[in-house]
Design a protein around this motif. Structure first.
Motif, PDB file in Angstrom:
ATOM      1  N   ILE A 201       0.854  -1.186   0.000  1.00  0.00           N
ATOM      2  CA  ILE A 201       0.000   0.000   0.000  1.00  0.00           C
ATOM      3  C   ILE A 201       0.891   1.238   0.000  1.00  0.00           C
ATOM      4  O   ILE A 201       1.897   1.289   0.700  1.00  0.00           O
ATOM      5  N   THR A 202       0.541   2.196  -0.828  1.00  0.00           N
ATOM      6  CA  THR A 202       1.275   3.459  -0.867  1.00  0.00           C
ATOM      7  C   THR A 202       0.296   4.602  -0.617  1.00  0.00           C
ATOM      8  O   THR A 202      -0.858   4.548  -1.039  1.00  0.00           O
TER       9      THR A 202
ATOM     10  N   ARG B 267      -4.373  10.237  -1.394  1.00  0.00           N
ATOM     11  CA  ARG B 267      -4.812   9.071  -2.142  1.00  0.00           C
ATOM     12  C   ARG B 267      -3.961   7.868  -1.734  1.00  0.00           C
ATOM     13  O   ARG B 267      -2.804   8.028  -1.388  1.00  0.00           O
ATOM     14  N   TYR B 268      -4.558   6.699  -1.774  1.00  0.00           N
ATOM     15  CA  TYR B 268      -3.815   5.474  -1.486  1.00  0.00           C
ATOM     16  C   TYR B 268      -4.063   4.465  -2.589  1.00  0.00           C
ATOM     17  O   TYR B 268      -5.041   4.551  -3.339  1.00  0.00           O
ATOM     18  N   ARG B 269      -3.153   3.508  -2.705  1.00  0.00           N
ATOM     19  CA  ARG B 269      -3.295   2.421  -3.670  1.00  0.00           C
ATOM     20  C   ARG B 269      -2.752   1.150  -3.034  1.00  0.00           C
ATOM     21  O   ARG B 269      -1.660   1.137  -2.485  1.00  0.00           O
ATOM     22  N   ILE B 270      -3.547   0.080  -3.114  1.00  0.00           N
ATOM     23  CA  ILE B 270      -3.111  -1.236  -2.658  1.00  0.00           C
ATOM     24  C   ILE B 270      -2.885  -2.087  -3.901  1.00  0.00           C
ATOM     25  O   ILE B 270      -3.788  -2.204  -4.737  1.00  0.00           O
ATOM     26  N   VAL B 271      -1.686  -2.661  -4.021  1.00  0.00           N
ATOM     27  CA  VAL B 271      -1.368  -3.501  -5.172  1.00  0.00           C
ATOM     28  C   VAL B 271      -0.927  -4.876  -4.698  1.00  0.00           C
ATOM     29  O   VAL B 271      -0.386  -5.028  -3.606  1.00  0.00           O
ATOM     30  N   SER B 272      -1.212  -5.862  -5.539  1.00  0.00           N
ATOM     31  CA  SER B 272      -0.750  -7.231  -5.321  1.00  0.00           C
ATOM     32  C   SER B 272      -0.071  -7.654  -6.619  1.00  0.00           C
ATOM     33  O   SER B 272      -0.747  -7.837  -7.639  1.00  0.00           O
TER      34      SER B 272
ATOM     35  N   THR C 272      -3.735  -3.637  -9.316  1.00  0.00           N
ATOM     36  CA  THR C 272      -4.277  -2.737  -8.308  1.00  0.00           C
ATOM     37  C   THR C 272      -5.514  -3.398  -7.710  1.00  0.00           C
ATOM     38  O   THR C 272      -6.457  -3.722  -8.417  1.00  0.00           O
TER      39      THR C 272
ATOM     40  N   GLU D 103      -7.093  -2.088  -4.774  1.00  0.00           N
ATOM     41  CA  GLU D 103      -7.975  -1.064  -4.209  1.00  0.00           C
ATOM     42  C   GLU D 103      -7.255   0.274  -4.257  1.00  0.00           C
ATOM     43  O   GLU D 103      -6.043   0.348  -4.084  1.00  0.00           O
ATOM     44  N   GLU D 104      -8.018   1.331  -4.514  1.00  0.00           N
ATOM     45  CA  GLU D 104      -7.449   2.669  -4.452  1.00  0.00           C
ATOM     46  C   GLU D 104      -8.553   3.682  -4.213  1.00  0.00           C
ATOM     47  O   GLU D 104      -9.710   3.436  -4.494  1.00  0.00           O
TER      48      GLU D 104
END
Length: 95
Positions: A2-3, A16-21, A25, A27-28
């Motif tokens: 997550i950033t 703003r946030y972004r979750i990546v796997s 992406t 979730e953001e």
């Protein structure tokens, strides 16, 4: 991973946030931040996803910063009715 990136006009409380796997992406959207202060006694981060699960709040149990006070690693706890639960992950690479 997550950033977090603060909005330029809302530094220290919204961005703003972004979750990546991997390369995807997951979730953001928008996050809200409540810094540690004497009134609340703790810091918290609320994630408000777009088109996903309901928003959720994490209490910040600890944070590691560099010499310029940029957060590098944060350890969030999940609030529960009796006490917070520490999840098995930390948030890394906050920008």
């Amino acid at each position: 991973m997550i950033t977090f990136t603060f909005d330029s006009d809302k530094v220290n409380f919204q961005g703003r946030y972004r979750i990546v796997s991997g390369v995807f992406t997951v979730e953001e959207r928008v996050f809200f931040n409540a810094p540690n202060n004497s009134a609340s006694g703790f810091a918290a981060v609320s994630l408000v996803p777009q088109g996903g699960p309901a928003g959720r709040t994490f209490i910040v149990a600890g944070i590691f910063t560099d010499n310029d006070w940029k957060a590098i690693i944060a350890l969030p706890n999940i609030p529960r009715p009796k006490w917070p639960i520490q999840p098995p992950f930390s948030t890394v690479c906050i920008s």
